[in-house]
Write a protein that holds these residues in place. Structure first.
Motif, PDB file in Angstrom:
ATOM      1  N   ASP A  57       0.855  -1.173   0.000  1.00  0.00           N
ATOM      2  CA  ASP A  57       0.000   0.000   0.000  1.00  0.00           C
ATOM      3  C   ASP A  57       0.901   1.236   0.000  1.00  0.00           C
ATOM      4  OD1 ASP A  57      -1.329   2.152   2.044  1.00  0.00           O
ATOM      5  OD2 ASP A  57      -2.831   1.208   0.728  1.00  0.00           O
ATOM      6  N   PRO A  58       0.624   2.252  -0.831  1.00  0.00           N
ATOM      7  CA  PRO A  58       1.515   3.415  -0.914  1.00  0.00           C
ATOM      8  C   PRO A  58       1.818   4.082   0.435  1.00  0.00           C
ATOM      9  CG  PRO A  58      -0.011   3.464  -2.733  1.00  0.00           C
ATOM     10  CD  PRO A  58      -0.452   2.326  -1.831  1.00  0.00           C
ATOM     11  N   GLU A  59       0.829   4.224   1.292  1.00  0.00           N
ATOM     12  CA  GLU A  59       1.086   4.838   2.596  1.00  0.00           C
ATOM     13  C   GLU A  59       1.997   3.958   3.447  1.00  0.00           C
ATOM     14  OE1 GLU A  59      -2.424   6.135   4.651  1.00  0.00           O
ATOM     15  OE2 GLU A  59      -3.209   7.116   2.857  1.00  0.00           O
ATOM     16  N   GLU A  60       1.754   2.664   3.414  1.00  0.00           N
ATOM     17  CA  GLU A  60       2.564   1.746   4.208  1.00  0.00           C
ATOM     18  C   GLU A  60       3.971   1.595   3.641  1.00  0.00           C
ATOM     19  OE1 GLU A  60       0.580  -1.960   4.917  1.00  0.00           O
ATOM     20  OE2 GLU A  60      -1.245  -0.947   5.589  1.00  0.00           O
ATOM     21  N   GLU A  62       5.865   3.772   2.475  1.00  0.00           N
ATOM     22  CA  GLU A  62       6.708   4.863   2.969  1.00  0.00           C
ATOM     23  C   GLU A  62       6.993   4.710   4.456  1.00  0.00           C
ATOM     24  OE1 GLU A  62       5.335   8.746   1.860  1.00  0.00           O
ATOM     25  OE2 GLU A  62       4.942   8.120  -0.198  1.00  0.00           O
ATOM     26  N   ALA A  63       6.028   4.214   5.212  1.00  0.00           N
ATOM     27  CA  ALA A  63       6.172   4.102   6.663  1.00  0.00           C
ATOM     28  C   ALA A  63       6.970   2.872   7.097  1.00  0.00           C
ATOM     29  CB  ALA A  63       4.793   4.079   7.317  1.00  0.00           C
ATOM     30  N   LYS A  80       7.060   3.956  -4.351  1.00  0.00           N
ATOM     31  CA  LYS A  80       5.769   4.282  -3.744  1.00  0.00           C
ATOM     32  C   LYS A  80       4.893   3.039  -3.588  1.00  0.00           C
ATOM     33  CE  LYS A  80       1.846   7.375  -4.273  1.00  0.00           C
ATOM     34  NZ  LYS A  80       1.246   8.451  -5.049  1.00  0.00           N
ATOM     35  N   HIS A  81       5.125   2.029  -4.416  1.00  0.00           N
ATOM     36  CA  HIS A  81       4.234   0.870  -4.433  1.00  0.00           C
ATOM     37  C   HIS A  81       4.907  -0.450  -4.072  1.00  0.00           C
ATOM     38  CE1 HIS A  81       0.903   3.118  -6.192  1.00  0.00           C
ATOM     39  NE2 HIS A  81       1.822   3.737  -6.924  1.00  0.00           N
TER      40      HIS A  81
END
Length: 128
Positions: A57-60, A62-63, A80-81
């Motif tokens: 997931d793009p948000e995950e 990065e985190a 990003k992916h």
């Protein structure tokens, strides 16, 4: 986690998933796993150590590298992916299994409904 155990665990998960294929479209050093023609996992060496590259997931994506040693942005992929799981860090087999299954689920969710081999909303819940 030791290098070969990392790839072995990820491969073991992938081989049990519905409608997968595996091959070497980028050469013998790059084992690719796909669902309905869409890649969800790559096993390769980078740099010189076995790694597992997974859709995230793009948000995950990065985190996760910030939160977990042994996870870096996707090796030679869209950062990003995709994420890369590296050996030697504190990743355990359960986390590798979860991330490989989630990678599969994300790709399935992007397929046309008629091509989805599992319901991506329910996949992984209560043992699939």
């Amino acid at each position: 986690m030791k290098a070969r155990i990392l790839q072995h665990t990820a491969r073991e998960v992938a081989e049990q998933l519905p409608a997968i294929t595996q091959g070497h479209p980028f050469g013998p050093d790059h084992e690719v796993f796909k669902v309905r023609g869409k890649m969800f996992m790559l096993l390769t060496d980078a740099p010189g150590e076995p790694v597992v590259v997974l859709k995230a997931d793009p948000e995950e994506s990065e985190a996760m590298p910030q939160a977990h040693d042994g996870i870096t942005p996707g090796y030679h992929m869209n950062k990003k992916h995709w994420i890369t799981l590296e050996p030697g860090g504190p990743l355990d087999e359960e986390m590798v299994r979860e991330l490989a299954s989630e990678s599969y689920r994300l790709v399935v969710a992007g397929l046309p409904r008629a091509e989805q081999p599992v319901d991506p909303e329910k996949f992984g819940i209560m043992g699939k």
